[in-house]
Enzyme design. Sequence first.
Site, PDB file in Angstrom:
ATOM      1  N   LYS A 123     -53.240  62.794  55.638  1.00 26.79           N
ATOM      2  CA  LYS A 123     -53.140  64.329  56.146  1.00 26.79           C
ATOM      3  C   LYS A 123     -53.593  64.687  57.375  1.00 26.79           C
ATOM      4  O   LYS A 123     -52.347  65.469  58.137  1.00 26.79           O
ATOM      5  CB  LYS A 123     -53.797  64.867  54.572  1.00 26.79           C
ATOM      6  CG  LYS A 123     -53.546  65.136  53.132  1.00 26.79           C
ATOM      7  CD  LYS A 123     -52.103  65.856  53.201  1.00 26.79           C
ATOM      8  CE  LYS A 123     -51.775  65.162  51.364  1.00 26.79           C
ATOM      9  NZ  LYS A 123     -50.388  65.710  51.435  1.00 26.79           N
TER      10      LYS A 123
ATOM     11  N   TYR B 206     -56.424  58.037  52.352  1.00 29.03           N
ATOM     12  CA  TYR B 206     -55.017  59.171  51.769  1.00 29.03           C
ATOM     13  C   TYR B 206     -55.644  60.423  52.580  1.00 29.03           C
ATOM     14  O   TYR B 206     -54.610  61.266  53.474  1.00 29.03           O
ATOM     15  CB  TYR B 206     -55.516  60.014  50.285  1.00 29.03           C
ATOM     16  CG  TYR B 206     -55.087  61.015  49.700  1.00 29.03           C
ATOM     17  CD1 TYR B 206     -53.461  61.915  49.940  1.00 29.03           C
ATOM     18  CD2 TYR B 206     -55.924  62.050  49.875  1.00 29.03           C
ATOM     19  CE1 TYR B 206     -53.222  62.322  49.601  1.00 29.03           C
ATOM     20  CE2 TYR B 206     -55.715  63.772  49.388  1.00 29.03           C
ATOM     21  CZ  TYR B 206     -54.148  63.954  49.086  1.00 29.03           C
ATOM     22  OH  TYR B 206     -53.473  65.020  48.805  1.00 29.03           O
TER      23      TYR B 206
ATOM     24  N   ASP C 186     -67.277  61.532  46.726  1.00 31.36           N
ATOM     25  CA  ASP C 186     -67.379  62.980  46.229  1.00 31.36           C
ATOM     26  C   ASP C 186     -68.944  63.831  46.931  1.00 31.36           C
ATOM     27  O   ASP C 186     -69.519  63.738  47.712  1.00 31.36           O
ATOM     28  CB  ASP C 186     -68.152  63.138  44.749  1.00 31.36           C
ATOM     29  CG  ASP C 186     -66.310  62.836  44.013  1.00 31.36           C
ATOM     30  OD1 ASP C 186     -66.140  63.270  44.442  1.00 31.36           O
ATOM     31  OD2 ASP C 186     -67.062  63.185  43.042  1.00 31.36           O
TER      32      ASP C 186
ATOM     33  N   SER D 274     -54.102  69.451  53.574  1.00 28.28           N
ATOM     34  CA  SER D 274     -55.711  69.581  52.282  1.00 28.28           C
ATOM     35  C   SER D 274     -56.751  69.905  52.524  1.00 28.28           C
ATOM     36  O   SER D 274     -57.167  70.203  53.995  1.00 28.28           O
ATOM     37  CB  SER D 274     -56.011  68.491  51.110  1.00 28.28           C
ATOM     38  OG  SER D 274     -57.192  68.224  50.478  1.00 28.28           O
TER      39      SER D 274
HETATM   40  P1  NAD Z   1     -46.930  64.995  43.084  1.00 29.72           P
HETATM   41  O1  NAD Z   1     -47.045  63.671  42.908  1.00 29.72           O
HETATM   42  O2  NAD Z   1     -46.564  65.090  41.751  1.00 29.72           O
HETATM   43  O3  NAD Z   1     -45.585  65.379  43.982  1.00 29.72           O
HETATM   44  C1  NAD Z   1     -44.977  64.689  44.701  1.00 29.72           C
HETATM   45  C2  NAD Z   1     -43.927  63.718  45.073  1.00 29.72           C
HETATM   46  O4  NAD Z   1     -43.766  63.023  46.240  1.00 29.72           O
HETATM   47  C3  NAD Z   1     -43.710  62.984  43.489  1.00 29.72           C
HETATM   48  O5  NAD Z   1     -42.751  63.332  43.041  1.00 29.72           O
HETATM   49  C4  NAD Z   1     -43.339  61.961  44.149  1.00 29.72           C
HETATM   50  O6  NAD Z   1     -42.223  61.274  43.410  1.00 29.72           O
HETATM   51  C5  NAD Z   1     -42.813  62.189  45.548  1.00 29.72           C
HETATM   52  N1  NAD Z   1     -42.906  61.593  46.726  1.00 29.72           N
HETATM   53  C6  NAD Z   1     -43.894  60.999  47.544  1.00 29.72           C
HETATM   54  N2  NAD Z   1     -43.287  59.659  48.769  1.00 29.72           N
HETATM   55  C7  NAD Z   1     -41.795  59.844  48.254  1.00 29.72           C
HETATM   56  C8  NAD Z   1     -41.040  59.699  49.543  1.00 29.72           C
HETATM   57  N3  NAD Z   1     -41.093  58.389  50.390  1.00 29.72           N
HETATM   58  N4  NAD Z   1     -40.092  59.891  50.010  1.00 29.72           N
HETATM   59  C9  NAD Z   1     -39.574  61.011  48.504  1.00 29.72           C
HETATM   60  N5  NAD Z   1     -40.242  61.486  48.108  1.00 29.72           N
HETATM   61  C10 NAD Z   1     -41.808  60.585  47.059  1.00 29.72           C
HETATM   62  O7  NAD Z   1     -47.933  65.454  43.167  1.00 29.72           O
HETATM   63  P2  NAD Z   1     -48.122  66.699  43.471  1.00 29.72           P
HETATM   64  O8  NAD Z   1     -49.501  67.576  43.109  1.00 29.72           O
HETATM   65  O9  NAD Z   1     -47.353  67.675  43.399  1.00 29.72           O
HETATM   66  O10 NAD Z   1     -48.683  67.323  45.367  1.00 29.72           O
HETATM   67  C11 NAD Z   1     -47.919  67.818  46.285  1.00 29.72           C
HETATM   68  C12 NAD Z   1     -48.243  67.389  47.732  1.00 29.72           C
HETATM   69  O11 NAD Z   1     -50.191  68.249  47.576  1.00 29.72           O
HETATM   70  C13 NAD Z   1     -48.301  65.868  47.730  1.00 29.72           C
HETATM   71  O12 NAD Z   1     -49.140  65.773  49.223  1.00 29.72           O
HETATM   72  C14 NAD Z   1     -50.171  66.694  47.968  1.00 29.72           C
HETATM   73  O13 NAD Z   1     -50.684  64.763  48.594  1.00 29.72           O
HETATM   74  C15 NAD Z   1     -50.326  67.398  48.617  1.00 29.72           C
HETATM   75  N6  NAD Z   1     -52.017  68.075  47.188  1.00 29.72           N
HETATM   76  C16 NAD Z   1     -52.032  67.604  46.421  1.00 29.72           C
HETATM   77  C17 NAD Z   1     -53.117  68.127  46.265  1.00 29.72           C
HETATM   78  C18 NAD Z   1     -53.666  68.141  44.152  1.00 29.72           C
HETATM   79  O14 NAD Z   1     -54.893  68.060  44.141  1.00 29.72           O
HETATM   80  N7  NAD Z   1     -52.245  68.243  43.595  1.00 29.72           N
HETATM   81  C19 NAD Z   1     -54.171  68.921  46.496  1.00 29.72           C
HETATM   82  C20 NAD Z   1     -54.196  68.861  47.562  1.00 29.72           C
HETATM   83  C21 NAD Z   1     -52.441  67.962  48.163  1.00 29.72           C
HETATM   84  N1  UDP Z   2     -64.982  65.624  38.053  1.00 31.80           N
HETATM   85  C1  UDP Z   2     -65.325  64.960  37.090  1.00 31.80           C
HETATM   86  N2  UDP Z   2     -64.487  63.597  35.912  1.00 31.80           N
HETATM   87  C2  UDP Z   2     -63.783  63.795  36.518  1.00 31.80           C
HETATM   88  C3  UDP Z   2     -62.862  64.130  36.945  1.00 31.80           C
HETATM   89  C4  UDP Z   2     -63.721  64.724  38.356  1.00 31.80           C
HETATM   90  O1  UDP Z   2     -66.915  65.337  36.481  1.00 31.80           O
HETATM   91  O2  UDP Z   2     -63.259  62.831  35.204  1.00 31.80           O
HETATM   92  C5  UDP Z   2     -65.808  66.114  39.135  1.00 31.80           C
HETATM   93  C6  UDP Z   2     -65.261  65.570  40.828  1.00 31.80           C
HETATM   94  O3  UDP Z   2     -66.805  65.175  41.043  1.00 31.80           O
HETATM   95  C7  UDP Z   2     -65.426  66.829  41.289  1.00 31.80           C
HETATM   96  C8  UDP Z   2     -64.638  67.646  40.862  1.00 31.80           C
HETATM   97  O4  UDP Z   2     -64.715  67.270  39.327  1.00 31.80           O
HETATM   98  O5  UDP Z   2     -67.167  67.160  41.708  1.00 31.80           O
HETATM   99  C9  UDP Z   2     -62.803  67.692  41.265  1.00 31.80           C
HETATM  100  O6  UDP Z   2     -63.109  66.028  41.481  1.00 31.80           O
HETATM  101  P1  UDP Z   2     -60.955  66.524  41.137  1.00 31.80           P
HETATM  102  O7  UDP Z   2     -60.697  64.548  41.393  1.00 31.80           O
HETATM  103  O8  UDP Z   2     -60.202  67.346  40.673  1.00 31.80           O
HETATM  104  O9  UDP Z   2     -61.056  66.921  43.034  1.00 31.80           O
HETATM  105  P2  UDP Z   2     -61.134  66.380  44.211  1.00 31.80           P
HETATM  106  O10 UDP Z   2     -62.086  67.827  44.583  1.00 31.80           O
HETATM  107  O11 UDP Z   2     -62.176  65.064  43.948  1.00 31.80           O
HETATM  108  O12 UDP Z   2     -60.828  66.249  44.786  1.00 31.80           O
END
Ligand code: NAD
Ligand code: UDP
Length: 335
Positions: free
Chosen positions: A153, A149, A293, A124
């Site tokens: 990462k 969190y 933030d 991330s």
């Molecule tokens: P999500 O929660 O939809 O998917 C993650 C999946 O992992 C879920 O299905 C959950 O059940 C499974 N999981 C969690 N812990 C587990 C474990 N110990 N064993 C087996 N399964 C497990 O999330 P997502 O948005 O699809 O994100 C996927 C990955 O990308 C995550 O690692 C998340 O941290 C990373 N990520 C997401 C975002 C975002 O904004 N969505 C941004 C940056 C990084």
């Molecule tokens: N944000 C907001 N209202 C919400 C959720 C998010 O104004 O209910 C804003 C937050 O302050 C940031 C942007 O939207 O500026 C993206 O936030 P998000 O939580 O989606 O992702 P982040 O970058 O924090 O991981």
Amino acid sequence: MNILVTGGVGYIGSHTAVKLIEAGHTPIVVDSLVNSNVESLARIEQITGTKQLFYKADLRDRDALDAIFSSNRLDAVIHFAGLKAVGESTEKPLYYYQNNLDSTLVLLDVMQAHAVKKLVFSSSATVYGSAPVPYVETYPAGQGITNPYGRTKYFVEEMMSDVAKSDDTLEFTSLRYFNPVGAHPSGLIGENPNGTPNNLMPYITQVAVGKRDKLGIFGDNYDTIDGTGVRDYIHVDDLAEGHLAALIHATPGYHTVNLGSGRGTSVLELVHAFEVAAGVTIPYKILPRRSGDLPAYYADASLAASRLNWRTTRTIEDACRDSWNWQSKNPEGYN
Ligand code: NAD
Ligand code: UDP
């Protein structure tokens, strides 16, 4: 390739599985379902006509993971599995460290035991902490991360880097995602948050569909184009294609690559783009800044272009249209 997709039932994993199948690969999914619904697997079958092999298991269960590796000849792993709620991670840091770190340690160990050498990890932009923008991969990561969190990462990245240094045949990549939004254009799969959404786009779509009264905007006095926070939003299908690119262009060693568009969009800009795409008005109120933030960040996306031959092709408007299509067709998500 036969690709183990950990966390493949979730938001980004499900979209990536579709792209893998369409490119002729075979995803094999393992997920504990701690934050997802198996209905997404049925929906993927509807989109692709392919039923995926699915194992319900927690990655920390070494025996279960070992059995999956023994019964499938795996060429690569894409590691999405993890908990991702920033706020929850500050309330339950041990839960986050245990889940996100222990699972990766077991995975790396089992990969080693079965000589599976290719790994792509969901990292991330949060690992940049408070680096200057745009974020470039050469910046030192790990400084100024504001929550557990984000630190999980960063720690996983460090673990992967150390393991890759110990064996020069390993091909490990951390993809540093910026802000994933959007959904598959079919409206069959999309983001399915539990309870009140933490992220901006699902909050907007839930206001649009009438589940919530109004959006709260966290701060309008940042030093940005209109005072609201700026992020680099990336369509989840672009992100999914980035994983394919990372597998195809994998080389020995440990690599970090940003997956972002390289452009910043403010909260108000996203809200207005959504209003145009969906033809609805999003009522909002300005709230105080959300703790932790950052005002503004976006990717330097040039390494992904040169190394992976990948760049975003979908716009914010595409993402708004597709998020709305998903939410309006599935007001209760998969439930
Ligand atoms: P999500 O929660 O939809 O998917 C993650 C999946 O992992 C879920 O299905 C959950 O059940 C499974 N999981 C969690 N812990 C587990 C474990 N110990 N064993 C087996 N399964 C497990 O999330 P997502 O948005 O699809 O994100 C996927 C990955 O990308 C995550 O690692 C998340 O941290 C990373 N990520 C997401 C975002 C975002 O904004 N969505 C941004 C940056 C990084
Ligand atoms: N944000 C907001 N209202 C919400 C959720 C998010 O104004 O209910 C804003 C937050 O302050 C940031 C942007 O939207 O500026 C993206 O936030 P998000 O939580 O989606 O992702 P982040 O970058 O924090 O991981």
